[in-house]
Design an enzyme around this catalytic site. Structure first.
Site: not given
Ligand SMILES: NC(=O)c1ccc[n+]([C@@H]2O[C@H](COP(=O)([O-])OP(=O)(O)OC[C@H]3O[C@@H](n4cnc5c(N)ncnc54)[C@H](O)[C@@H]3O)[C@@H](O)[C@H]2O)c1
Length: 327
Positions: A232, A261, A293
Site C-alpha cells: 500500500r 493513487e 497497482h
Molecule cells: N499490489 C497489489 O495488487 C496487492 C494485491 C493484494 C494485496 N496487496 C497488499 O498486500 C498486503 C498484504 O497482503 P496479505 O494477503 O499477505 O495480507 P495478510 O493479512 O495475510 O498479511 C499481512 C501481514 O502483515 C503483518 N503486519 C502488520 N503490520 C505490520 C508491520 N507494521 N510490520 C510488519 N508486518 C506487519 C501482519 O501481522 C500479517 O502477518 C495487503 O494488505 C494489501 O494491502 C496488494
C-alpha cells in the site's frame, strides 16, 4: 440477492460475474464508474455493493445505506479504503476478497529483480540505441540479503520463492510465521532496514502502519538499497522516498502502489494531465519503476476476486458467516 458492482471492467470481470450470477442465481447491475456521492442512486433497490479500491468513507456508506444497501464487499485483499467502523455502526457487513498469494508475490519478486538489474535504465537506453554498459551494472539477487516486512500470505510466499534463489532472508512481522522462520531470520525492523540490500513491503495499509518507511527508515538503509512496495502506498512517506533517491542514498525503488493513487488507476488517462506530482517525479527517475497497482492482475486472481466477494455477499444475504468477512 441483488448485487450492484461498481468500477466493474467489462473486458475481464464482467464475464466472471455473469458466470457466477447464473451458477448461484442472483441478479446484478453494474457500472464502470467508481462509487461516488453522485452515483449512489444506481444502487437503489440492490441489497449489496461490490467495489474495488476507491475510498468508502462514513458519508458514502451512509448514502448507500439510505438507498437500501445492506452489505459491502471489496474485490481486493486490502480493505483500508473502507471505514469499517462506520459500516458497523450502520449495521452493514463488510467483506474483502481472498485470492492466491502467488500472483502478487511473484510480481513483487519480478519488480525487485528489475530494480536490482536496472531494467528501466536498460530498456530506456534500448529505445535510443544507447547500448553502453556504463551505469547499468546490477546487483545479483542470489548474493543479496533481502528483507521482507510483513510475512502474511503474500510475504510468506515471497520468502518461500526467494529461498529458491539462495539469497539471505531477514523478516519482520509482529506475528512471526513458523514456516517462514525455517527459511528466514526474524529480526526487529531497524535491524532489517540496516542489513538488507533489498526490502519488500507486504504489511497492510492500516492506520498504525502509516509512513512506517519514513525519513528515519531510509537513513537506516544501506547506501544503494532497493525498496519494493506492492502493498500500500500509505506505508511509505513519499516525500522522504523522493529525497532519499534525490540525494543518492536509496539505490532504486519499484512501486506498484503509491500514495494518493485513489481513482487514478485502471482508466485510460493518456490524454489527461494527472494531479499526482509525486507519481510524475518518481516515474521520471531512471532508477524507479512505477506500475499502476496491478500486481494482482492475473486470470486466477481476477476470477477469485469476483468469486470470493460475491460468495461473502451471498452468505451475508442469508445472515450466515463468511470466511471473507472483515471483523
Ligand atoms: N499490489 C497489489 O495488487 C496487492 C494485491 C493484494 C494485496 N496487496 C497488499 O498486500 C498486503 C498484504 O497482503 P496479505 O494477503 O499477505 O495480507 P495478510 O493479512 O495475510 O498479511 C499481512 C501481514 O502483515 C503483518 N503486519 C502488520 N503490520 C505490520 C508491520 N507494521 N510490520 C510488519 N508486518 C506487519 C501482519 O501481522 C500479517 O502477518 C495487503 O494488505 C494489501 O494491502 C496488494
Amino acid at each position: 440477492m441483488r448485487l450492484f458492482a461498481y468500477a466493474l471492467r467489462e473486458y475481464d470481470e464482467l464475464g466472471y460475474l455473469q458466470k457466477m450470477a447464473s451458477e448461484r442465481g442472483f441478479e446484478f447491475g453494474w457500472t464502470p464508474e467508481y462509487p461516488t456521492a453522485k452515483n449512489v442512486g444506481l444502487a437503489r433497490g440492490y441489497d449489496a455493493i461490490d467495489i474495488i479500491t476507491s475510498p468508502m468513507g462514513a458519508d458514502l456508506l451512509k448514502a448507500f445505506h439510505e438507498v437500501g444497501v445492506r452489505n459491502v464487499a471489496t474485490r481486493t485483499i486490502g480493505y483500508d479504503h473502507i471505514d469499517v467502523a462506520a459500516a458497523r455502526d450502520l449495521g452493514m457487513r463488510v467483506a474483502h476478497a481472498v485470492y492466491p498469494p502467488e500472483g502478487v508475490a511473484n510480481y513483487s519478486i519480478m519488480l525487485m529483480m528489475m530494480a536490482m538489474r536496472k531494467v528501466k535504465l536498460i530498456m530506456r537506453g534500448n529505445d535510443s540505441q544507447s547500448f553502453g554498459l556504463r551505469g547499468k551494472i546490477g546487483m545479483d539477487i542470489s548474493s543479496a540479503t533481502v528483507g521482507i516486512v510483513g510475512t502474511g500470505r503474500i510475504g510468506a510466499t515471497v520468502a518461500r520463492h526467494l529461498a529458491g534463489f539462495g539469497c539471505k532472508l531477514l523478516a519482520f512481522d509482529p506475528y512471526p510465521n513458523q514456516d517462514v522462520a525455517r527459511i528466514a531470520t526474524y529480526v526487529d525492523l531497524d535491524t532489517l532496514l540496516s542489513q538488507c540490500d533489498a526490502i519488500t513491503l507486504h504489511a497492510p495499509g492500516m492506520a498504525e502502519n502509516y509512513h512506517m518507511i519514513d525519513a528515519d527508515a531510509f537513513a537506516k538503509m544501506p547506501q544503494g538499497a532497493v525498496l519494493v512496495n506492492a502493498a500500500r502506498g500509505s506505508l511509505v512517506d513519499t516525500a522522504a522516498l523522493i529525497q532519499s533517491l534525490e540525494n543518492g542514498h536509496l539505490g532504486a525503488a519499484a512501486l506498484d502502489t503509491i500514495e494518493n493513487e485513489a481513482n487514478l488507476y485502471y482508466h485510460d488517462k493518456s490524454r489527461d494531465v494527472l494531479p499526482n506530482h509525486d507519481r510524475a517525479i518518481l516515474d521520471s527517475f531512471p532508477n524507479v519503476i512505477v506500475s499502476p497497482h496491478m500486481a494482482f492482475y492475473t486470470e486466477e486472481d481476477v476470477e477469485d476476486m469476483i468469486r470470493t466477494s460475491c460468495e461473502a455477499l451471498l452468505s451475508f444475504d442469508v445472515s450466515e458467516d463468511s470466511p471473507y468477512e472483515v471483523h
